[in-house]
Structure formats: structure tokens, C-alpha cells
Design a protein around this motif. Structure first.
Motif, PDB file in Angstrom:
ATOM      1  N   ARG A 103       0.829  -1.198   0.000  1.00 50.24           N
ATOM      2  CA  ARG A 103       0.000   0.000   0.000  1.00 50.24           C
ATOM      3  C   ARG A 103       0.876   1.265   0.000  1.00 50.24           C
ATOM      4  N   PRO A 104       0.590   2.233  -0.870  1.00 52.29           N
ATOM      5  CA  PRO A 104       1.354   3.491  -0.861  1.00 52.29           C
ATOM      6  C   PRO A 104       1.239   4.188   0.495  1.00 52.29           C
ATOM      7  N   ASP A 202     -10.572  11.033  -0.005  1.00 51.55           N
ATOM      8  CA  ASP A 202      -9.218  11.476   0.320  1.00 51.55           C
ATOM      9  C   ASP A 202      -9.072  11.640   1.828  1.00 51.55           C
ATOM     10  N   SER A 302      -4.247   5.431   4.060  1.00 47.81           N
ATOM     11  CA  SER A 302      -5.327   4.574   3.557  1.00 47.81           C
ATOM     12  C   SER A 302      -6.459   5.433   3.017  1.00 47.81           C
ATOM     13  N   GLN A 305      -9.391   6.152  -2.996  1.00 48.83           N
ATOM     14  CA  GLN A 305      -9.173   6.402  -4.416  1.00 48.83           C
ATOM     15  C   GLN A 305      -8.349   5.270  -5.026  1.00 48.83           C
ATOM     16  N   GLU A 306      -8.435   5.123  -6.328  1.00 46.76           N
ATOM     17  CA  GLU A 306      -7.572   4.171  -7.027  1.00 46.76           C
ATOM     18  C   GLU A 306      -6.138   4.693  -6.988  1.00 46.76           C
ATOM     19  N   GLN A 307      -5.190   3.809  -6.684  1.00 46.85           N
ATOM     20  CA  GLN A 307      -3.782   4.192  -6.582  1.00 46.85           C
ATOM     21  C   GLN A 307      -2.912   3.195  -7.343  1.00 46.85           C
ATOM     22  N   GLU A 308      -1.711   3.625  -7.672  1.00 46.13           N
ATOM     23  CA  GLU A 308      -0.753   2.760  -8.354  1.00 46.13           C
ATOM     24  C   GLU A 308       0.251   2.216  -7.352  1.00 46.13           C
ATOM     25  N   THR A 309       0.622   0.946  -7.511  1.00 49.75           N
ATOM     26  CA  THR A 309       1.617   0.340  -6.627  1.00 49.75           C
ATOM     27  C   THR A 309       2.235  -0.861  -7.344  1.00 49.75           C
ATOM     28  N   LYS A 318      -2.823  -1.552 -10.155  1.00 49.43           N
ATOM     29  CA  LYS A 318      -3.676  -0.514  -9.591  1.00 49.43           C
ATOM     30  C   LYS A 318      -4.549  -1.134  -8.515  1.00 49.43           C
ATOM     31  N   GLN A 320      -7.533  -0.387  -5.071  1.00 47.57           N
ATOM     32  CA  GLN A 320      -8.487   0.467  -4.377  1.00 47.57           C
ATOM     33  C   GLN A 320      -8.705  -0.159  -2.997  1.00 47.57           C
TER      34      GLN A 320
END
Length: 366
Positions: A103-104, A202, A302, A305-309, A318, A320
Motif C-alpha cells: 500500500r502506498p 481522500d 489509507s 481512491q484508485e492508486q498505483e503500486t 492498480k 483500491q
């Protein structure tokens, strides 16, 4: 895992994971004879427990503390105090998906690199629930300090772009609203901002300020164990804290000596200062004025939103995130900052008892 113990004389060791059977702390070095019951600790834990407002995770936990040792007939015995809070609302299935990716903004990747293995259920030891042990220990430290006439008070100074107005300062307001801000108008604006963040899937960051009053001059060590250095370590050890300040903090870099120096004066027959740019600490030692510190918290990582990892196989993906998460850490972290400050101040006071021969003679020969 090393590094779960903090302090020298008043020493705490926290233990437990977010989704394990429970969370707790062992406190060693607490003096005998302190009147202490579970309610003394519970009132601190209630200030950080989840599910209390719309701006905290909806994980429902009572966070009820149990005293397992160190208390007899309502007083501390001088032996280690063991405190337990049982986890009762684990939903580990919320986290099963994240076992395969990082997780970012979280410690997933760094835990894997360090240990080659991690407890992915809510972050394990890197979860905010680890702070339960700190707060429980801080409740005891605060009670000892109160008997010495020393108070430690933290509050929310800012949430995102919304800051309090010092002219509207009302600590009682901070204790009854959902933001921890001692300014009703700022709190209302911060709530609107947080609702906007939540609508955008967010999160938000913010600032917690803390004030220590009535600490005598002469507390702290002048080299590696400076009082401000130890406070910095204590506060920076709280998850999500990314910066720490004493007194004017970073503003001193653009000040001049003529404006930054605090002039001394005599007040009621005692040495005092006309200003407090230093935040109550000179040369690593308390100067008798208020200790002023700030902790800067990052936004909750946490977000929905959709995130890149990347996953553990090294593939770009991607994600969520699902589950129950705080849109802001700050509101529940106020009491954590207060607790870690109290623990550090008390430990420094106890260490200071050996710093002067006249003090030792006074204690042992009176």
C-alpha cells in the motif's frame, strides 16, 4: 523485533498487533504508593478510541483496559504494571487482499524488506492501535506529574488549511468537539474541510500542539539526552508524524539573534523570561518557562481512491483499498502526543534526582 521499549527509569514496553488478541504495555519504574485504578487510565484511552465521531474509523472497539499486575489495594506496589486492552472488532478479511501488494504510504514494503514477512492485518505493529499502550502508560505518567503540579496539555492546532485563532482559545471546547480544536469556529470549518476530503475519497493531515506547564528549571541532560532531543524522539516515534518543533521551530532560521533571544528578568523574586521563543528549553535543559512543542502529521495513507503500486511479484498494478480507516489521524493522536510528552518529562524528572549532591543528601539524610 527490538525497539519496543522507551525510557530509562520510567520505562515502557508496548506489545500486540492491530488484529491480534489484544494490545498492551508493561510499565517499569513507576514509584510505589501512587493511587491508581482502571478509570484513571480509561479516561485517556476514551480520547483515542475508534468509532467516536464521523471522522474516525468506524471500527467499534470499547478499548477497555485491564490492570494485570503492579496494583494492590488501589495503589502501585513499585513492581511492573501490566495493562491489557483486548481487540474485539477484528475484521481481518478486510486486509486479506493486501497480503500480495504494498500500500502506498504504509510500512508494508519496508517490513517485507526488513523481516521477509509481515502481519498484513491492519499493519500489525505499524498500526495506529499500537498507541494504546503509549496512552495507557501516559495516563499513569500524567497522574504522577499532576501530583507534582505539572500539567501536560495537547490539542489540535491545524487540520489541512484550517488553523485555530489563539484569541478564541478554549480548551474545554477542544475536549468536546470532534476535531480537538480549542476554537469553535475553526473546528466547524475543519469539519467542513474533512467532509470535503471524505467526499473526494481522500484524507487530511494536521498539527498537534502540546504545552507543559510548571516544569522546574534544570530538567534534561546537556549532551545526547537533551530534553528537546528526547521529546523529539518520543514524538517522532508516533506513526504518521513527519516533523517536530520546539518553541519557534523552523522560524528561527529566518530570525536574528536580537529577536530570537529570550531576555531574562526578575519576576516575583524569581528568574523569568520576557518571551519564550526557545520553547522552554535552553542547552537541552528546561528553563522554567512553558515547554512548547508541535507535531506535524501526514494525511492518513489509507484512502479509497484508485492508486498505483507494485505487488510482491514485482508487477505494476492498480488498487483500491477497502476497510475501515480514519480520514485524519490528528484528532485521535492528540492524546498520544500528550502521553509521549508526559512519559518523557517524568522520565527526565526521575533521572534528574541524581544530578546534585545536595539533592541526594537531602533525600537520604533528612
Amino acid at each position: 523485533m527490538s525497539g519496543s521499549t522507551y525510557g530509562n527509569i520510567f520505562k515502557i514496553t508496548t506489545w500486540g498487533e492491530s488484529h491480534g488478541a489484544g494490545i498492551g504495555v508493561v510499565i517499569d519504574g513507576c514509584p510505589a504508593g501512587l493511587s491508581l485504578c482502571e478509570e484513571d487510565i480509561q479516561k485517556f484511552l476514551d480520547r483515542r478510541k475508534p468509532g467516536s465521531t464521523q471522522f474516525t474509523t468506524q471500527r467499534k472497539e470499547a478499548d477497555s483496559v485491564e490492570i494485570l499486575s503492579g496494583i494492590f489495594e488501589g495503589r502501585t506496589t513499585g513492581t511492573p504494571i501490566s495493562l491489557l486492552v483486548r481487540n474485539t472488532s477484528q475484521r481481518s478479511s478486510d486486509y486479506s487482499e493486501i497480503a500480495s501488494y504494498y500500500r502506498p504510504g504504509h510500512a508494508d514494503y519496508t517490513f517485507d524488506m526488513k523481516y521477509g514477512f509481515r502481519d498484513y492485518r491492519g499493519g500489525g505493529r505499524s498500526s495506529g492501535r499500537e498507541t494504546i499502550g503509549r496512552v495507557a502508560a501516559g495516563a499513569i505518567a500524567s497522574k504522577i506529574l499532576e501530583e507534582l503540579g505539572i500539567t501536560v496539555t495537547a490539542y489540535t492546532e491545524a487540520i489541512g488549511p484550517v488553523s485555530i485563532n489563539s484569541e478564541h482559545f478554549d480548551l474545554e471546547e477542544a475536549r468536546r468537539n470532534s476535531t480537538g480544536m480549542p476554537d469553535a469556529d475553526a473546528s466547524a470549518r475543519a469539519e467542513d474541510y474533512l467532509k470535503e476530503c471524505m467526499a473526494n475519497l481522500d484524507s487530511a493531515g494536521g498539527i498537534v500542539s502540546c504545552v507543559v506547564k510548571n516544569l522546574p528549571a534544570g530538567i534534561g541532560e546537556p549532551v545526547f539526552d537533551k530534553l528537546d532531543a528526547n521529546l523529539g524522539k518520543a514524538i517522532m516515534s508516533i506513526g504518521a508524524v513527519k516533523a517536530f518543533e520546539i518553541g519557534d521551530g523552523t522560524k528561527v532560521s529566518s530570525a536574528n539573534g536580537s529577536s530570537n533571544n529570550d531576555s531574562f528578568c526578575m519576576q516575583d523574586g524569581k528568574v523569568a523570561k520576557k518571551t519564550n521563543h526557545a520553547g522552554g528549553i535552553l542547552g537541552g535543559i528546561s528553563d522554567g518557562s512553558d515547554i512548547l512543542l508541535k507535531a506535524y502529521f501526514k494525511p492518513t495513507p489509507s484512502i479509497f481512491q484508485e492508486q498505483e503500486t507494485v505487488n510482491r511479484n514485482g508487477e505494476d498494478i492498480k488498487i483500491q483499498i477497502k476497510g475501515r480507516h480514519d480520514p485524519i489521524v490528528v484528532t485521535r493522536a492528540v492524546v498520544v502526543v500528550e502521553a509521549m510528552t508526559a512519559i518523557t518529562i517524568l522520565d527526565s524528572l526521575l533521572q534528574n534526582m541524581t544530578s546534585r549532591m545536595d539533592g541526594i543528601k537531602s533525600f537520604y539524610t533528612k
